[in-house]
Write a protein that holds these residues in place. Structure first.
Motif: not given
Length: 500
Positions: A57-61, A234-236
Motif C-alpha cells: 500500500g501507499s500508506r506513508g507517502k 500518487l506521484a509516479g
C-alpha cells in the motif's frame, strides 16, 4: 502463536557461533533502511519478514527533506526522486463545483545548507521496493514468509525461532516489525499512548476516472454528513490514495462496492468512476510510544517503537531515521572497535525525538498546528543533550551551529559539496576558516572558508550527519575520540601528541 522472550543469564562465550551479526525483523522502511546501512558497512545482517512479499500500500507517502538527505547518503535518492514527485495543491469541491485551490503546507525554498526544501510524494510500496533493490545490490537479502515465534537472549547473542525454518542466532536483533510488533510484545515492553481520533478512516489505493492528477481533491462534509473524502493522485503511478472519515463505531466496507458507495455519496462522481481498489485499510488514528527502545541485545525501531497519526508525514520518516541512527552504532561496535556502551545512546537520542514527532503529528491531525518544512521537515531535529555531543567553544551566538545539530550542506572551494564529503559510512572532519588548523586524522577532511553555517573552527561529523564534536582548536579531540571509541584504533594511534 504468541512470541516469548527469555534471558538465560548464561554466557555463550565471546566466540559463540552466530548465523548473522544482526537479525532485523520486519521488511518495512525501518528494517530495509537498516539493512542497507549495515550492508554498506560490511556487517552481516539478515532481514526477515512475516509476509510473503513487501507491503503493497501507499500508506506513508511523504518523504521529508531530512529523509531525502539520509536517502542521498544511502545511495537511493536518485531512484526515490525518479519514482515520486511534488505534492499537488489541494482542490476544494462543493456540489460538483471547484471552489478553489489551497496549499497543503507552507512553501519553502532550497538553500546552500539545505538542498531539499519540500517533501516528496512517493507511495510507501515504491519506497520499499527501492530500498529492497539497494539492499540486494549491496549483497543483502530478505527472507520472506518467516513468522517469529520466540526470542531468547543471553550475554553473547540472541536466538530467534520461527513458525517454519531453522532458528537464527545473531549477536543483535532489531524489531522493526510494525505497530503490532511481535518483538516488542515478546520483550514485554509496554506502549503509552492515546487515541488521536475516535473516528475510523478508510485509506485505499484506487484507480479513478473523472478527476485530474494535478490536484489533491478534497470533498468537505455535506449537511448531515459526519465525514469527508479526499482523493490524492500518487506521484509516479496511475493510482490515487483515497481517505474517508466515518462516524465512531462504523464498520468499514473495504470492497470495491463499498468504496464506490462512499465516493458516490460524498462527491459528484458516479460509483463506476472507481474502477479498481488495489489496497485498502481500516485505519484508526493512534499515537503511542514504547516505554523502552532497547532490552539487552534487542532493539526496537520504526512503528514497533512509535505509532503516529499520518498527519504531517512523520511516521515513515522518523522510522528511517531510527535505522540511520542505529546503523552506524551497530557498525561501529561490530566492525569499528567501538565499546558496546555506544549502543546505549540509541534510545537516549531517538526516544525523545520520537516523542516530539508524535506530539507534532497529533497536533496537526487535530488542527492545532500547520504543516511546514520548519515543523515537519525534521531538519531542525538534533541531539544536543546526547552524551555523544561535545562542544568546547564558548560565547557562541544563540543561533550558532552546535554539537548535536544536523551538519548543514555547503559549497566547497573546488566546486563539490559538503554532503558529498559526508556521503559514506565514515566520520568527517570539517575545518572552517583559513586560520583553523586541521590535524591529520584517519578520516576524510573538508577544508572550507569561514562559512555562514559553520563559522570557524573544527567540527567532527558523525556518520549520520550530525556534529559530534566541535572546538575552536583541536585541543580535546583525543579525549573525545578515546571516550567514544567510534573512530577505531587507527585514530588513537595516529593522532598527533599536541592534540591531547
Amino acid at each position: 502463536m504468541t512470541a516469548q522472550v527469555a534471558d538465560t543469564g548464561v554466557s555463550a562465550g565471546r566466540n559463540a557461533d552466530v548465523d548473522v551479526d544482526v537479525l532485523i525483523v520486519g521488511a518495512g522502511p525501518a528494517g530495509l533502511a537498516l539493512g542497507v546501512d549495515l550492508a554498506r558497512r560490511g556487517v552481516d545482517a539478515l532481514v526477515v519478514e512475516r509476509a510473503d512479499g513487501l507491503f503493497p500500500g501507499s500508506r506513508g507517502k511523504g518523504i521529508q527533506p531530512r529523509t531525502m538527505e539520509v536517502f542521498d547518503d544511502l545511495g537511493v535518492l536518485d531512484a526515490i526522486r525518479a519514482a515520486g514527485g511534488p505534492y499537488p495543491a489541494g482542490m476544494i469541491w462543493q456540489d460538483g463545483k471547484r471552489q478553489g485551490e489551497h496549499r497543503m503546507f507552507d512553501p519553502a525554498e532550497a538553500s546552500d545548507d539545505s538542498p531539499y526544501a519540500e517533501p516528496l510524494m512517493v507511495p510507501q510500496w515504491r519506497t520499499q521496493e527501492i530500498l529492497f533493490a539497494r539492499l540486494v545490490e549491496l549483497g543483502g537479502s530478505v527472507a520472506f514468509g518467516r513468522e517469529l515465534l520466540a526470542v531468547t537472549q543471553d550475554r553473547d547473542g540472541v536466538t530467534a525461532e520461527f513458525a517454519s525454518g531453522a532458528p537464527v542466532r545473531a549477536r543483535y536483533l532489531v524489531g522493526a516489525d510494525g505497530g503490532r510488533s511481535t518483538v516488542r510484545r515478546a520483550l514485554g515492553i509496554a506502549m503509552t499512548g492515546e487515541t488521536v481520533d475516535p473516528h475510523p478512516a478508510l485509506v485505499a489505493d484506487v484507480r479513478v476516472t473523472g478527476l485530474d492528477r494535478d490536484h489533491w481533491h478534497v470533498f468537505p462534509p455535506r449537511d448531515g454528513d459526519d465525514g469527508f473524502l479526499a482523493i490524492c493522485p500518487l506521484a509516479g503511478t496511475e493510482d490515487f490514495q483515497l481517505a474517508a472519515r466515518f462516524p465512531e463505531g462504523t464498520d468499514l466496507d473495504l470492497s470495491l462496492e463499498g468504496v464506490r458507495k462512499v465516493v458516490a455519496a460524498r462527491s459528484h462522481l458516479a460509483p463506476e468512476a472507481v474502477t479498481e481498489v488495489r489496497w485498502a485499510s481500516d485505519f484508526r488514528p493512534r499515537a503511542a510510544l514504547a516505554d523502552r527502545f532497547r532490552a539487552g541485545r534487542v532493539f526496537l525501531s520504526g512503528d514497533a517503537a512509535h505509532i503516529h497519526s499520518p498527519a504531517g508525514g512523520q511516521g515513515l520518516n522518523t522510522s528511517v531515521q531510527d535505522a540511520y541512527n542505529l546503523g552506524w552504532k551497530l557498525g561501529s561496535v561490530l566492525r569499528g572497535g567501538a565499546p558496546e556502551a555506544l549502543l546505549d545512546s540509541y534510545e537516549e537520542e531517538r526516544r525523545p525525538v520520537a516523542a516530539r514527532m508524535l506530539g507534532l503529528s497529533t497536533a496537526i491531525h487535530r488542527g492545532e498546528a500547520r504543516r511546514s518544512v520548519r515543523t515537519t521537515g525534521q531538519l531542525g531535529l538534533g541531539y544536543r543533550d546526547s552524551p555523544l555531543s561535545a562542544d568546547l567553544r564558548e560565547g557562541l551566538p544563540k543561533d550558532a551551529l552546535r554539537a548535536g545539530d544536523r551538519a548543514p550542506d555547503g559549497s566547497l572551494p573546488d566546486g563539490t559539496r559538503l554532503f558529498g564529503a559526508f556521503r559514506g559510512p565514515h566520520w568527517t572532519l570539517v575545518a572552517a576558516g583559513p586560520e583553523t588548523q586541521a590535524p591529520a586524522l584517519p578520516v576524510p577532511t573538508a577544508r572550507i572558508p569561514a562559512h555562514e553555517s559553520y563559522g570557524t573552527g573544527l567540527f567532527l561529523i558523525r556518520p549520520d550527519g550530525y556534529v559530534g564534536w566541535a572546538g575552536g582548536t583541536a585541543s580535546g579531540l583525543r579525549e573525545y575520540a578515546t571516550r567514544l571509541g567510534v573512530l577505531g584504533q587507527a585514530l588513537s594511534q595516529d593522532l598527533p601528541q599536541d592534540l591531547a
